[in-house]
Design a protein around this motif. Structure first.
Motif, PDB file in Angstrom:
ATOM      1  N   VAL A 136     -39.787  -6.611  42.277  1.00  0.00           N
ATOM      2  CA  VAL A 136     -38.621  -6.027  41.819  1.00  0.00           C
ATOM      3  C   VAL A 136     -38.228  -4.811  42.838  1.00  0.00           C
ATOM      4  O   VAL A 136     -39.062  -4.911  43.906  1.00  0.00           O
ATOM      5  CB  VAL A 136     -38.785  -5.440  40.294  1.00  0.00           C
ATOM      6  N   ALA A 137     -37.084  -4.479  42.811  1.00  0.00           N
ATOM      7  CA  ALA A 137     -36.613  -3.287  43.882  1.00  0.00           C
ATOM      8  C   ALA A 137     -37.648  -2.437  44.156  1.00  0.00           C
ATOM      9  O   ALA A 137     -37.778  -2.220  45.252  1.00  0.00           O
ATOM     10  CB  ALA A 137     -35.228  -2.764  43.148  1.00  0.00           C
ATOM     11  N   ALA A 138     -38.209  -1.861  42.901  1.00  0.00           N
ATOM     12  CA  ALA A 138     -39.220  -0.662  43.185  1.00  0.00           C
ATOM     13  C   ALA A 138     -40.338  -1.204  44.266  1.00  0.00           C
ATOM     14  O   ALA A 138     -40.771  -0.158  45.071  1.00  0.00           O
ATOM     15  CB  ALA A 138     -39.835  -0.205  41.914  1.00  0.00           C
ATOM     16  N   ARG A 148     -32.039  -8.378  48.030  1.00  0.00           N
ATOM     17  CA  ARG A 148     -31.076  -7.902  49.000  1.00  0.00           C
ATOM     18  C   ARG A 148     -31.514  -6.552  49.760  1.00  0.00           C
ATOM     19  O   ARG A 148     -31.711  -6.631  50.888  1.00  0.00           O
ATOM     20  CB  ARG A 148     -29.924  -7.256  48.245  1.00  0.00           C
ATOM     21  N   SER A 162     -44.617  -6.277  40.958  1.00  0.00           N
ATOM     22  CA  SER A 162     -45.055  -5.532  39.646  1.00  0.00           C
ATOM     23  C   SER A 162     -44.233  -5.935  38.360  1.00  0.00           C
ATOM     24  O   SER A 162     -44.062  -5.159  37.254  1.00  0.00           O
ATOM     25  CB  SER A 162     -44.972  -3.971  39.967  1.00  0.00           C
ATOM     26  N   SER A 191     -36.270 -10.435  42.422  1.00  0.00           N
ATOM     27  CA  SER A 191     -35.127 -10.197  41.706  1.00  0.00           C
ATOM     28  C   SER A 191     -34.013 -10.251  42.822  1.00  0.00           C
ATOM     29  O   SER A 191     -34.352  -9.891  43.899  1.00  0.00           O
ATOM     30  CB  SER A 191     -34.921  -8.890  41.137  1.00  0.00           C
ATOM     31  N   PRO A 192     -32.848 -10.351  42.385  1.00  0.00           N
ATOM     32  CA  PRO A 192     -31.760 -10.509  43.459  1.00  0.00           C
ATOM     33  C   PRO A 192     -31.456  -9.196  44.126  1.00  0.00           C
ATOM     34  O   PRO A 192     -31.448  -9.128  45.248  1.00  0.00           O
ATOM     35  CB  PRO A 192     -30.348 -10.743  42.501  1.00  0.00           C
ATOM     36  N   LYS A 193     -31.713  -8.093  43.466  1.00  0.00           N
ATOM     37  CA  LYS A 193     -31.723  -6.876  44.016  1.00  0.00           C
ATOM     38  C   LYS A 193     -32.624  -6.545  45.022  1.00  0.00           C
ATOM     39  O   LYS A 193     -32.635  -6.148  46.000  1.00  0.00           O
ATOM     40  CB  LYS A 193     -31.562  -5.646  42.939  1.00  0.00           C
ATOM     41  N   PRO A 253     -42.580  -7.977  35.016  1.00  0.00           N
ATOM     42  CA  PRO A 253     -43.251  -8.489  34.094  1.00  0.00           C
ATOM     43  C   PRO A 253     -44.159  -9.633  34.168  1.00  0.00           C
ATOM     44  O   PRO A 253     -45.292  -9.948  33.588  1.00  0.00           O
ATOM     45  CB  PRO A 253     -42.508  -8.805  32.957  1.00  0.00           C
TER      46      PRO A 253
END
Lengths: 332, 393
Positions: free
Chosen positions: B150-152, B128, B143, B123-125, B145
């Motif tokens: 993802v950020a987490a 970054r 993790s 993801s973009p976040k 879908p």
């Protein structure tokens, strides 16, 4: 705390109160529309107004939306502040030239010499078993035209405050009411005077894991979904832009940056619609804070069916939003 | 005419190289001499220059891959020119799509089927955050879908990273190599050490005497290291065993005398090489040493700058170290560690006198040489240091 602070009104009562207050406040405010006087509209939103203000100011018109909308544009240009009632939002199609080419342009093309301080009140929303020509949500059409302001209240409180602002605005404003809310939705409305400015989004519920941007009829759906999500351990924020133009881009972006995930919900068609515009605004403004694609949910891209099971399937529900939000959060 | 880009061999025994980073993208215009990629060998991280002008295409090797020396890893072609037939896998039908756009738009990727596998969806976040926190996304498990990062995932990784290395500093490539190579040497090469203290008066005098002429002729300030390189190389010519290599149970005599000079760089040490130092004039050695030092400091050493050393000199005199023992760089047989020149009270004609003294410590591989052989060499070095101008004339 005074009793009035706890006063609750239906959506229809809040709209009626806003009109009555503004008509008392300003004698130039008048109402044009089909069955607005004795009948108080088929939705019974305007009941009682003709009794107080008379048929001079609450004017029943022939069944000619283009005609009486044009009448209102001219009346506004020459000094009145008309509120036009278009019973079903589907028939804004008949008023398009008056609104898009006249009302929206006069101030600009006259070099500011003319203005059109009129309001068009109309409806949106499906699931009333009214079939394909009486169930659409076409607010995106007006949102597309520079020179028109478009208001989408989602609560009795917002309806009253925003309608008073619309009537006092010096420009043409289109005010969409969810016809299913008129008598079903009740909420607190203070008896004190207040207005709500345009272009200010309202956070209906604060949250941290996902943002549900919702307009009009979808706000209640979003709040229901947020309750389901809370039970599943997901904290959803519900934010209502309240006006599609002017649009409070900063607040939408801020919420998206906070939660990193967004579903945009609107009962209009998604294709080239309000959800598309808001999703693009968020993608541009919050790209580096997005943890998932911005998802859009709106009316299915079909004529609204008359068959109740089919009609219900065309509109987002609490359950479908709940499932989409879970998937976006990686919890499905 | 397409030019192939191959994994270069930077040293005699090198079999593979690790591709650290592409500095140019697929489809990007490159000019001859521009830095094209970075590779890591046993010794160092090197920048490799483009062998010609054109457009970089057919990138076959991804960052982090270990590649046999000599293997083609990409091509440089003229704008509009198709990839050479040999570069196109015969089992696919991508021949047409593998031509280069005539205008060679920057950043146009042309091998999607090859890149997909290595580019994790993120993801973009998350991207970054990974950049901000220095998280290597190639090591993060997604993790999302669809397995997206993802950020987490990035935050979890960053937390683990921080807690496990709370007070640790991340290793540079040079630092990691240094750790690996010295461990390998220290645990496999049987070291022994010879120490000799010498009177450096003649060296000091020679430097004072020779420096002005060299500065005038070569435009470089002569230093002690230059003198040591020149002298040691000339002594090595008479002690070939100390200039040989341990190679799979055999001793290989090296035909050239190439002196590696240990140089401190950001995060570690590299040994830059003066090739055929025994035949190179002192002034020329000084020029080469200065250029190598400047390139090393700038992190711009070229492959040839660090390849092929047969003997290493390491000098910590400038750090006021009196004496130290160095670790051999395999497959070399020895390394000479040089301490500072300092005034000491020593016997002079049976009387206490003050002389500039210097301590040399020779580390030797006992598989290649023995104490007596090495001592003869060290003794000759000491002797040469006593009459430098005669040795260099």
């Amino acid at each position: 705390m005074p009793e009035a602070a706890h006063r609750e009104l239906t959506f229809a009562q809040a709209v009626r109160e806003a009109l009555a207050e503004e008509m008392r406040r300003d004698s130039r405010v008048c109402i044009f529309g089909e069955d607005v006087a004795e009948a108080g509209t088929p939705f019974k939103v305007l009941s009682g107004l003709v009794e107080e203000f008379g048929t001079e100011r609450v004017v029943d018109t022939p069944i000619s939306e283009a005609g009486f909308t044009g009448l209102a544009v001219g009346a506004a240009m020459t000094g009145l502040r008309p509120v036009v009632d278009i019973m079903f939002g589907d028939f804004i199609t008949l008023t398009m030239d008056q609104m898009a080419n006249q009302a929206a342009k006069v101030h600009y093309m006259s070099g500011g010499k003319w203005k059109v301080p009129m309001v068009m009140r109309t409806t949106l929303g499906a699931t009333r078993r009214s079939a394909a020509q009486h169930s659409q949500s076409l607010h995106a059409w007006f949102s597309h035209v520079p020179g028109l302001k478009v208001v989408l209240p989602s609560t009795p409180y917002d309806a009253k405050g925003l309608l008073k602002t619309a009537i006092r605005d010096e420009n043409p404003v289109v005010f969409f009411e969810d016809k299913m809310m008129h008598h079903k939705l009740k909420g607190p409305v203070p008896s004190e005077e207040y207005t709500i400015p345009f272009g200010v989004a309202d956070v209906k519920r604060a949250g941290s894991d996902i943002t549900l941007v919702a307009t009009s009829s979808m706000v209640q759906v979003a709040l229901g979904a947020a309750a389901l999500l809370e039970a599943a351990g997901i904290s959803a924020e519900v934010i209502d832009p309240r006006t599609t133009w002017p649009l409070d881009e900063a607040s939408l972006i801020e919420s998206a940056r906070k939660t990193s995930r967004v579903i945009v919900m609107d009962e209009g068609y998604g294709r080239y619609g309000v959800t598309a515009e808001i999703a693009a605004v968020i993608a541009e403004g919050a790209f580096y804070d997005l943890d998932a694609p911005v998802k859009r949910m709106g009316a299915m891209h079909v004529p609204i069916p008359f068959s109740p099971p089919l009609e219900d399937a065309t509109v987002p529900t609490e359950q479908s939003v709940f499932e989409a939000a879970q998937a976006l959060c990686g919890r499905s | 005419m397409a030019i192939s880009v191959v994994m270069p061999a930077l040293e005699i025994a090198q079999e593979t190289g690790t591709l650290i980073a592409w500095r140019k993208k697929e489809g990007e215009q490159v000019a001859k001499g521009e830095t094209l990629l970075e590779i890591e060998t046993d010794k160092a991280v090197m920048e490799i220059e483009a062998p010609g002008d054109g457009v970089l295409v057919g990138v076959k090797v991804h960052e982090g891959a270990v590649v046999p020396v000599g293997q083609t890893i990409a091509w440089i072609v003229a704008p509009g020119e198709a990839l050479p037939a040999e570069a196109v896998p015969s089992s696919t039908t991508t021949t047409l799509s593998a031509t280069v756009p005539a205008r060679a738009a920057v950043g146009v990727a042309h091998t999607p089927h090859q890149q997909d596998a290595s580019v994790a969806k993120i993801s973009p976040k998350a991207r970054r955050l990974a950049r901000e926190r220095g998280v290597d996304i190639s090591k993060v498990r997604g993790s999302g879908p669809g397995g997206e990062i993802v950020a987490a995932d990035v935050l979890t990784d960053a937390v683990q990273h921080t807690s496990s290395q709370r007070s640790a500093e991340p290793l540079t490539s040079v630092g990691r190599l240094m750790a690996e190579r010295t461990t390998q040497s220290w645990t496999t090469v049987p070291h022994f050490f010879l120490v000799q203290e010498i009177d450096a008066s003649a060296i000091v005098a020679a430097r004072e005497h020779l420096a002005p002429a060299i500065e005038k002729t070569n435009g470089v300030k002569l230093n002690y290291t230059d003198l040591l390189i020149a002298l040691v190389a000339r002594v090595l010519a008479k002690h070939l065993r100390l200039n040989s290599s341990w190679s799979d149970g055999n001793i290989r005599l090296n035909p050239e005398i190439n002196i590696g000079v240990a140089m401190a760089v950001d995060g570690g040490v590299v040994a830059a090489v003066i090739h055929q130092a025994d035949r190179t004039k002192l002034g020329e050695i000084a020029v080469q040493r200065r250029d190598l030092t400047e390139r090393a400091r700038a992190g711009r050493l070229r492959p040839s700058d660090i390849a092929g050393a047969t003997f290493t000199i390491t000098n910590l005199g400038m750090y006021n170290v009196d004496a130290f023992s160095a670790i051999i760089t395999p497959p070399q047989a020895a390394i000479l560690a040089v301490g500072r020149i300092a005034d000491r009270v020593v016997p002079v004609n049976r009387q206490p006198g003050i002389r500039p003294m210097m301590t040399l410590t020779l580390s030797c591989d006992h598989r290649v040489t023995d104490g007596a052989t090495a001592a003869t060499f060290l003794s000759d070095v000491g002797e040469a240091f006593g009459e430098p101008e005669k040795q260099l004339s």
